[in-house]
Design a protein around this motif. Structure first.
Motif, short mmCIF file in Angstrom:
data_model
loop_
_atom_site.label_atom_id
_atom_site.label_comp_id
_atom_site.label_asym_id
_atom_site.label_seq_id
_atom_site.Cartn_x
_atom_site.Cartn_y
_atom_site.Cartn_z
N ASP A 110 38.88 45.83 9.99
CA ASP A 110 38.27 46.77 9.05
C ASP A 110 39.01 46.78 7.71
O ASP A 110 38.38 46.88 6.65
CB ASP A 110 38.27 48.18 9.64
N ALA A 114 37.36 45.95 4.17
CA ALA A 114 37.29 47.05 3.21
C ALA A 114 37.70 46.61 1.81
O ALA A 114 37.07 46.99 0.81
CB ALA A 114 38.17 48.20 3.67
N LYS A 118 33.75 45.20 1.06
CA LYS A 118 33.14 46.49 0.73
C LYS A 118 33.50 46.93 -0.69
O LYS A 118 32.62 47.39 -1.44
CB LYS A 118 33.59 47.56 1.73
#
Length: 253
Positions: A110, A114, A118
């Motif tokens: 993650d 991120a 993202k």
């Protein structure tokens, strides 16, 4: 006058390595450059000082990326010092925990997504609200998204593969505004991030092995990437969009 005189650029992770070289290149071309940094304020100040000493214009923007609200924080800091943007370079990133799939935790997965995937997505989303027609978006990808490399970089390569899809899809959406969107893919570059396994006498074998991947028989330098970005950001790059530009020095041949 430079090709980017009168325009403003934002380079994420713009204070070190490839990011610094991009910041300096865009400034030489006449742009006023926002040098983003997350933690290393000194490096950002040094980059701005170098640009100013060379006759350019730049300012620093601080925001930690890869955390909730990062894009909003970045643009809020930017808006305090500039009005609108013409060039956005999504350069900030990390190679993550450098572990093969069997050792990678969900948290590590993650974290790398991120920051590498993202953050550019939402930074660009908000950036397009500020970008003038005819603007440029350049995403820094990697040669590893097109060729299997070290297994411990599997999550990192996946983040850049997603960024490549983002690049070519977004290009179709914003083309009507004259905005281009491209990805530049470096190979191995001599930067501080790679210093631990690339530089020094103890890493001579690794250096030579990486250099041998390129027909030029050398390791890439930050300026090699910055000059490609400079072209894409310039008016001459107007007819190139949605592309993944191999800037590996021929390492994928």
């Amino acid at each position: 006058m430079g090709a980017l005189t009168g325009r403003t650029a934002l380079v994420t992770g713009g204070s070190r390595g490839i990011g610094r070289a991009i910041s300096e290149r865009l400034a030489r071309d006449g742009a006023r450059v926002a040098v983003h940094y997350g933690r290393d304020e000194r490096a950002a100040a040094e980059t701005v000082a170098a640009i100013t000493a060379a006759g350019g214009s730049a300012f620093t923007v601080r925001a930690r990326l890869g955390v909730p609200g990062d894009a909003e924080e970045l643009w809020a800091a930017y808006d305090e010092q500039a009005d609108g943007v013409d060039v956005l370079v999504n350069n900030a990133g990390t190679d993550g925990a450098r572990k093969p799939i069997g050792e990678t935790t969900p948290e590590e997965f993650d974290d790398v997504f991120a920051l590498n995937t993202k953050a550019p997505f939402f930074i660009t989303k908000l950036g397009l609200e500020r970008m003038r027609d005819g603007g440029r978006v350049v995403n820094v990808s990697t040669g590893l998204s097109r060729r299997a490399g070290m297994t411990e970089l599997i999550a990192y390569a996946m983040t850049k593969g997603a960024l490549d899809v983002f690049t070519m899809t977004l290009a179709k959406e914003v083309g009507a505004r004259g905005i281009t969107v491209n990805a530049v893919a470096p190979g191995v570059i001599d930067t501080d991030m790679n210093a631990g396994w690339l530089r020094g006498e103890e890493n001579k074998a690794a250096w030579e092995a990486m250099a041998d991947l390129s027909p030029f028989r050398r390791i890439g330098e930050p300026r090699d990437i910055a000059d490609v970005v400079g072209f894409l950001a310039s008016p001459e790059g107007r007819w190139v969009t949605g592309q993944w530009i191999d800037a590996t020095g021929g390492s994928l041949l």
